[in-house]
Design an enzyme around this catalytic site. Structure first.
Site, PDB file in Angstrom:
ATOM      1  N   GLY A 106       0.842  -1.194   0.000  1.00  0.00           N
ATOM      2  CA  GLY A 106       0.000   0.000   0.000  1.00  0.00           C
ATOM      3  C   GLY A 106       0.877   1.243   0.000  1.00  0.00           C
ATOM      4  O   GLY A 106       1.965   1.247   0.581  1.00  0.00           O
ATOM      5  N   ARG A 185      -4.922  -9.029  -6.160  1.00  0.00           N
ATOM      6  CA  ARG A 185      -4.191 -10.253  -5.792  1.00  0.00           C
ATOM      7  C   ARG A 185      -4.633 -10.790  -4.442  1.00  0.00           C
ATOM      8  O   ARG A 185      -4.911 -11.982  -4.280  1.00  0.00           O
ATOM      9  CB  ARG A 185      -2.686  -9.951  -5.743  1.00  0.00           C
ATOM     10  CG  ARG A 185      -2.006  -9.953  -7.088  1.00  0.00           C
ATOM     11  CD  ARG A 185      -0.540  -9.597  -6.902  1.00  0.00           C
ATOM     12  NE  ARG A 185      -0.422  -8.195  -6.595  1.00  0.00           N
ATOM     13  CZ  ARG A 185       0.064  -7.277  -7.422  1.00  0.00           C
ATOM     14  NH1 ARG A 185       0.499  -7.627  -8.598  1.00  0.00           N
ATOM     15  NH2 ARG A 185       0.126  -6.016  -7.066  1.00  0.00           N
ATOM     16  N   ILE A 186      -4.698  -9.897  -3.443  1.00  0.00           N
ATOM     17  CA  ILE A 186      -5.026 -10.354  -2.081  1.00  0.00           C
ATOM     18  C   ILE A 186      -6.495 -10.783  -1.997  1.00  0.00           C
ATOM     19  O   ILE A 186      -6.818 -11.810  -1.392  1.00  0.00           O
ATOM     20  CB  ILE A 186      -4.694  -9.248  -1.056  1.00  0.00           C
ATOM     21  CG1 ILE A 186      -3.172  -9.030  -1.011  1.00  0.00           C
ATOM     22  CG2 ILE A 186      -5.216  -9.612   0.338  1.00  0.00           C
ATOM     23  CD1 ILE A 186      -2.713  -7.826  -0.207  1.00  0.00           C
ATOM     24  N   ARG A 209     -13.845  -2.076  -9.575  1.00  0.00           N
ATOM     25  CA  ARG A 209     -14.117  -1.126 -10.648  1.00  0.00           C
ATOM     26  C   ARG A 209     -14.247  -1.845 -11.993  1.00  0.00           C
ATOM     27  O   ARG A 209     -15.019  -1.475 -12.847  1.00  0.00           O
ATOM     28  CB  ARG A 209     -12.996  -0.083 -10.728  1.00  0.00           C
ATOM     29  CG  ARG A 209     -13.325   1.184  -9.944  1.00  0.00           C
ATOM     30  CD  ARG A 209     -12.157   2.097  -9.942  1.00  0.00           C
ATOM     31  NE  ARG A 209     -10.990   1.384  -9.433  1.00  0.00           N
ATOM     32  CZ  ARG A 209      -9.735   1.696  -9.713  1.00  0.00           C
ATOM     33  NH1 ARG A 209      -9.468   2.683 -10.495  1.00  0.00           N
ATOM     34  NH2 ARG A 209      -8.731   1.010  -9.192  1.00  0.00           N
ATOM     35  N   ARG A 268      -6.752  -1.212   4.950  1.00  0.00           N
ATOM     36  CA  ARG A 268      -6.336  -0.004   5.656  1.00  0.00           C
ATOM     37  C   ARG A 268      -7.458   0.427   6.583  1.00  0.00           C
ATOM     38  O   ARG A 268      -8.644   0.391   6.190  1.00  0.00           O
ATOM     39  CB  ARG A 268      -6.030   1.137   4.676  1.00  0.00           C
ATOM     40  CG  ARG A 268      -4.702   1.030   3.961  1.00  0.00           C
ATOM     41  CD  ARG A 268      -3.510   1.222   4.909  1.00  0.00           C
ATOM     42  NE  ARG A 268      -2.233   1.145   4.212  1.00  0.00           N
ATOM     43  CZ  ARG A 268      -1.509   0.044   4.026  1.00  0.00           C
ATOM     44  NH1 ARG A 268      -1.938  -1.108   4.522  1.00  0.00           N
ATOM     45  NH2 ARG A 268      -0.362   0.085   3.387  1.00  0.00           N
ATOM     46  N   ASP A 292      -7.336  -6.123  11.147  1.00  0.00           N
ATOM     47  CA  ASP A 292      -5.869  -6.128  11.251  1.00  0.00           C
ATOM     48  C   ASP A 292      -5.358  -4.696  11.148  1.00  0.00           C
ATOM     49  O   ASP A 292      -4.182  -4.445  11.341  1.00  0.00           O
ATOM     50  CB  ASP A 292      -5.275  -6.998  10.127  1.00  0.00           C
ATOM     51  CG  ASP A 292      -3.754  -7.084  10.207  1.00  0.00           C
ATOM     52  OD1 ASP A 292      -3.228  -7.229  11.336  1.00  0.00           O
ATOM     53  OD2 ASP A 292      -3.085  -6.996   9.159  1.00  0.00           O
ATOM     54  N   HIS A 316      -1.931  -5.048  12.846  1.00  0.00           N
ATOM     55  CA  HIS A 316      -1.394  -4.860  11.492  1.00  0.00           C
ATOM     56  C   HIS A 316      -0.228  -5.821  11.212  1.00  0.00           C
ATOM     57  O   HIS A 316       0.902  -5.403  10.956  1.00  0.00           O
ATOM     58  CB  HIS A 316      -0.960  -3.398  11.271  1.00  0.00           C
ATOM     59  CG  HIS A 316      -0.955  -3.029   9.803  1.00  0.00           C
ATOM     60  ND1 HIS A 316      -1.181  -1.750   9.348  1.00  0.00           N
ATOM     61  CD2 HIS A 316      -0.743  -3.781   8.688  1.00  0.00           C
ATOM     62  CE1 HIS A 316      -1.097  -1.716   8.028  1.00  0.00           C
ATOM     63  NE2 HIS A 316      -0.837  -2.948   7.606  1.00  0.00           N
ATOM     64  N   ILE A 317      -0.549  -7.109  11.284  1.00  0.00           N
ATOM     65  CA  ILE A 317       0.490  -8.129  11.090  1.00  0.00           C
ATOM     66  C   ILE A 317       0.186  -9.007   9.873  1.00  0.00           C
ATOM     67  O   ILE A 317       0.684 -10.124   9.757  1.00  0.00           O
ATOM     68  CB  ILE A 317       0.652  -9.024  12.352  1.00  0.00           C
ATOM     69  CG1 ILE A 317      -0.708  -9.562  12.822  1.00  0.00           C
ATOM     70  CG2 ILE A 317       1.354  -8.261  13.461  1.00  0.00           C
ATOM     71  CD1 ILE A 317      -0.612 -10.633  13.902  1.00  0.00           C
ATOM     72  N   SER A 319       1.216  -9.093   6.859  1.00  0.00           N
ATOM     73  CA  SER A 319       2.364  -9.604   6.092  1.00  0.00           C
ATOM     74  C   SER A 319       3.498 -10.092   6.992  1.00  0.00           C
ATOM     75  O   SER A 319       4.605 -10.358   6.520  1.00  0.00           O
ATOM     76  CB  SER A 319       2.888  -8.501   5.156  1.00  0.00           C
ATOM     77  OG  SER A 319       3.384  -7.403   5.914  1.00  0.00           O
TER      78      SER A 319
HETATM   79  O1  LIG Z   1      -0.178  -3.163   4.985  1.00  0.00           O
HETATM   80  C1  LIG Z   1       0.813  -3.595   4.480  1.00  0.00           C
HETATM   81  C2  LIG Z   1       1.312  -3.177   3.212  1.00  0.00           C
HETATM   82  O2  LIG Z   1       0.744  -2.266   2.590  1.00  0.00           O
HETATM   83  O3  LIG Z   1       2.334  -3.731   2.782  1.00  0.00           O
END
Ligand SMILES: O=CC(=O)O
Length: 351
Positions: A106, A185-186, A209, A268, A292, A316-317, A319
């Site tokens: 991001g 992708r995610i 979109r 986010r 997260d 926020h874990i 990754s």
């Molecule tokens: O939130 C994690 C990233 O954007 O890599």
């Protein structure tokens, strides 16, 4: 308190005065220690002077004033999603700055327009964190549907009395409709993982979109956002945050959802209007929430959100596996090094 400002010049002995020689090398500012292999990769780069900010235990991000001070005259910045890259910072950095490399997929913390105006490239780390973030999205879906937080709290607080047919009943994913917001992708990797849980009679719908051809491989159907929020039993937020998606989940939207919907956000925090979320929770909406990401990060332990048992928050874990963070770190290093050499970045945000 801080062991700030590590200056590492990658000189072989015998190159004369370190100070004079190092001042001729392009400077790279690193705002946080990288995973060990990536850190070595950057430290071993022969043609840079590495300037690094370090905090005790890596628990704190570089303070803004320190960041502004250390960015002066640098050629490249390797930053995290915790650092705001805006016109003030870019002005202070000055005309030498060629590349900003963020160790994240991001880049909502970066003012892309300001970079464009100055012809500064932006590197990021797409692709390599897809599996880890999709895994944690599924983890949150399962944790929330099966009331994991309440179960753990009961065990830890001595509230686990006896097996009971009616205690801590969660929700089964079988036959449910999963709504994925953002089938990148995610989002796709998350849908793929959730598909076996919903069985043949479950559905996967997504909003995006554009139509995603890959969706047909798992029988996922594109729908309008409005339809998705009304029909989904589980909603996973997997889109990037931008002007369009900021606070797109707000009170109006929450009221249209199923009253027992499970909402999971691994994208986010800002995509959800958090005060509206608390208001809706206090009105009894939602089956459960899994986050997260929050606003702000870190979330204050006294934040009203945490008072609701059906809310599970992790820090926020998404990754945060050694494998993924090492791949992200290595890409971020390659991006910054190629950028200061004036070469094409392996992973550049297109303008
Ligand atoms: O939130 C994690 C990233 O954007 O890599």
């Amino acid at each position: 308190m801080f062991r700030n400002c590590l200056k590492l010049s990658n000189l072989k002995p015998g190159f004369g005065s370190r100070k004079i020689y190092s001042s001729m090398l392009p400077k790279v500012l690193l705002t946080k220690s990288l995973p060990p292999d990536s850190q070595k990769l950057l430290e071993n780069a022969k043609d840079i002077e590495l300037i690094q900010w370090k905090s005790d235990g890596e628990v704190q991000s570089i303070p803004r004033e320190k960041f502004l001070e250390m960015a002066k005259g640098v050629d490249g910045i390797l930053c995290m999603l915790t650092e705001k890259i805006d016109s003030e910072l870019l002005d202070v950095a000055g005309p030498n700055l060629k590349v900003v490399s963020t160790m994240s997929v991001g880049y909502d913390h970066v003012d892309l327009n300001e970079l464009r105006k100055r012809s500064i490239s932006l590197g990021y780390t797409p692709g390599v964190l897809t599996d880890a973030v999709a895994d944690i999205t599924v983890l949150l879906v399962l944790a929330v549907t099966r009331r994991m937080r309440e179960g753990i709290q009961a065990v830890e607080n001595g509230k686990w009395r006896i097996w009971s047919p009616t205690w801590l009943l969660g929700t089964q994913l079988t036959n449910k409709t999963i709504g994925i917001v953002g089938l990148g992708r995610i989002g796709f990797a998350t849908a793929l993982r959730l598909k076996p849980f919903i069985g043949n009679n479950g559905k996967i719908i997504y909003s995006s979109r554009v139509e995603k051809p890959i969706a047909s491989s798992i029988g996922a159907t594109k729908v309008e956002f409005e339809f998705l929020i009304r029909k989904s039993d589980v909603i996973c937020i997997c889109c990037a945050m931008n002007e369009e998606t900021k606070e797109m989940f707000n009170y109006e939207v929450f009221k249209k959802m199923k009253s027992n919907v499970i909402l999971v956000n691994t994208a986010r925090g800002g995509i959800i209007h958090q005060d509206d979320l608390c208001r809706s929770l206090s009105e009894g909406l939602f089956g459960g929430i899994g986050l997260d990401v929050t606003t702000p990060e870190p979330l204050n332990p006294n934040d009203p959100l945490l008072k609701f048992d059906k809310v599970t928050v992790i820090p926020h874990i998404g990754s945060a596996t050694l494998e993924t963070r090492t791949m992200m770190g290595n890409i971020a290093v390659e991006n910054v090094l190629t950028g200061i050499r004036g070469e094409a970045l392996p992973h550049r945000v297109d303008d």
